[in-house]
Design an enzyme around this catalytic site. Sequence first.
Site, PDB file in Angstrom:
ATOM      1  N   LYS A  13       0.825  -1.213   0.000  1.00  0.00           N
ATOM      2  CA  LYS A  13       0.000   0.000   0.000  1.00  0.00           C
ATOM      3  C   LYS A  13       0.857   1.262   0.000  1.00  0.00           C
ATOM      4  CE  LYS A  13      -2.098  -0.824   3.914  1.00  0.00           C
ATOM      5  NZ  LYS A  13      -1.526  -2.100   4.355  1.00  0.00           N
ATOM      6  N   ARG A  88      -9.022   1.440   9.201  1.00  0.00           N
ATOM      7  CA  ARG A  88      -8.623   0.077   9.542  1.00  0.00           C
ATOM      8  C   ARG A  88      -9.701  -0.632  10.348  1.00  0.00           C
ATOM      9  NH1 ARG A  88      -2.741   1.071   9.212  1.00  0.00           N
ATOM     10  NH2 ARG A  88      -1.589  -0.880   9.343  1.00  0.00           N
ATOM     11  N   ARG A 127      11.669  -6.214   3.300  1.00  0.00           N
ATOM     12  CA  ARG A 127      11.627  -4.768   3.529  1.00  0.00           C
ATOM     13  C   ARG A 127      12.644  -4.393   4.610  1.00  0.00           C
ATOM     14  NH1 ARG A 127       5.847  -2.258   4.358  1.00  0.00           N
ATOM     15  NH2 ARG A 127       5.888  -2.814   6.536  1.00  0.00           N
ATOM     16  N   ARG A 139      11.668  -0.561  10.914  1.00  0.00           N
ATOM     17  CA  ARG A 139      10.506  -0.254  11.742  1.00  0.00           C
ATOM     18  C   ARG A 139      10.437  -1.200  12.934  1.00  0.00           C
ATOM     19  NH1 ARG A 139       5.287   0.367   7.913  1.00  0.00           N
ATOM     20  NH2 ARG A 139       4.417  -0.616   9.766  1.00  0.00           N
ATOM     21  N   ARG A 150      -0.116  -7.881  13.718  1.00  0.00           N
ATOM     22  CA  ARG A 150      -0.648  -6.963  12.692  1.00  0.00           C
ATOM     23  C   ARG A 150      -1.585  -7.707  11.753  1.00  0.00           C
ATOM     24  NH1 ARG A 150       4.809  -4.891  10.425  1.00  0.00           N
ATOM     25  NH2 ARG A 150       3.620  -3.568   8.995  1.00  0.00           N
TER      26      ARG A 150
HETATM   27  P1  AMP Z   1       1.302   1.065   8.863  1.00  0.00           P
HETATM   28  O1  AMP Z   1       2.465   1.941   8.587  1.00  0.00           O
HETATM   29  O2  AMP Z   1       0.078   1.437   8.088  1.00  0.00           O
HETATM   30  O3  AMP Z   1       1.629  -0.400   8.752  1.00  0.00           O
HETATM   31  O4  AMP Z   1       0.898   1.300  10.397  1.00  0.00           O
HETATM   32  C1  AMP Z   1       1.804   0.997  11.441  1.00  0.00           C
HETATM   33  C2  AMP Z   1       1.053   0.901  12.764  1.00  0.00           C
HETATM   34  O5  AMP Z   1       0.442   2.143  13.073  1.00  0.00           O
HETATM   35  C3  AMP Z   1      -0.096  -0.095  12.797  1.00  0.00           C
HETATM   36  O6  AMP Z   1       0.335  -1.430  13.031  1.00  0.00           O
HETATM   37  C4  AMP Z   1      -0.929   0.458  13.937  1.00  0.00           C
HETATM   38  O7  AMP Z   1      -0.352   0.187  15.188  1.00  0.00           O
HETATM   39  C5  AMP Z   1      -0.816   1.958  13.704  1.00  0.00           C
HETATM   40  N1  AMP Z   1      -1.866   2.443  12.778  1.00  0.00           N
HETATM   41  C6  AMP Z   1      -1.688   3.006  11.554  1.00  0.00           C
HETATM   42  N2  AMP Z   1      -2.851   3.349  11.000  1.00  0.00           N
HETATM   43  C7  AMP Z   1      -3.809   2.979  11.897  1.00  0.00           C
HETATM   44  C8  AMP Z   1      -5.223   3.044  11.894  1.00  0.00           C
HETATM   45  N3  AMP Z   1      -5.898   3.554  10.855  1.00  0.00           N
HETATM   46  N4  AMP Z   1      -5.877   2.556  12.985  1.00  0.00           N
HETATM   47  C9  AMP Z   1      -5.219   2.062  14.047  1.00  0.00           C
HETATM   48  N5  AMP Z   1      -3.888   1.953  14.112  1.00  0.00           N
HETATM   49  C10 AMP Z   1      -3.179   2.410  13.037  1.00  0.00           C
END
Ligand code: AMP
Length: 197
Positions: A13, A88, A127, A139, A150
């Site tokens: 994404k 989400r 990654r 990360r 996740r």
């Molecule tokens: P991402 O970079 O999208 O993989 O997000 C990394 C982490 O940020 C996720 O595993 C969640 O802990 C938090 N996070 C990001 N976006 C959301 C969301 N829309 N709702 C809840 N937690 C989020």
Amino acid sequence: MKLILLGPPGAGKGTQAEALAKRRSLVQLSTGDMLRAAVKAGTEIGRKAEAVMKSGGLVSDDIVIGIIAERIEQPDCAHGFILDGFPRTLAQAAALDKLLTSKGTGLDIVIELKVDDGALLSRIENRARETLAAGGTVRADDNAEALKTRLWAYYRETAPLIGYYFAKGKLRTIDGMAAIQDVARQIDTLIGELESA
Ligand code: AMP
């Protein structure tokens, strides 16, 4: 153009959102990036989110809805945006609908990147390796343990959005296992179809 890229962690994404934002002069809105920036800056939101992000769990709806509500009010979003990692949960999706409706607008399309679950762990590991090789910092949640959490969060909380947007006639699904350029082409085709409709 207001669109969502939907898919499990490691589906691509972020990569696709970034490239599409450049191609179309759209703003990429990644709640993950915004939360990581808040953690780095040590803000109150960052302090609240840090532990749950590290474990791979979801940050509370109130926090992320607040972040997005504020962000889409910014002038640069007027032309359109790509949501990457938001919504989400169904509560986030409903809040987004309400926000957009109150602005007299709505989503144009939700693009689901469909991937083979078995490939996700190796994608995340790649990654992490590539980031390290490039001299970057991996990360905190790019490891097998957090990925499990996740993925669990994705299937329990986020996958229901596929049905939600399908029922609204907004969902399109593409093959997220294809090469990066091919996925980009599939996205462009869908957007092109939408624009010529
Ligand atoms: P991402 O970079 O999208 O993989 O997000 C990394 C982490 O940020 C996720 O595993 C969640 O802990 C938090 N996070 C990001 N976006 C959301 C969301 N829309 N709702 C809840 N937690 C989020």
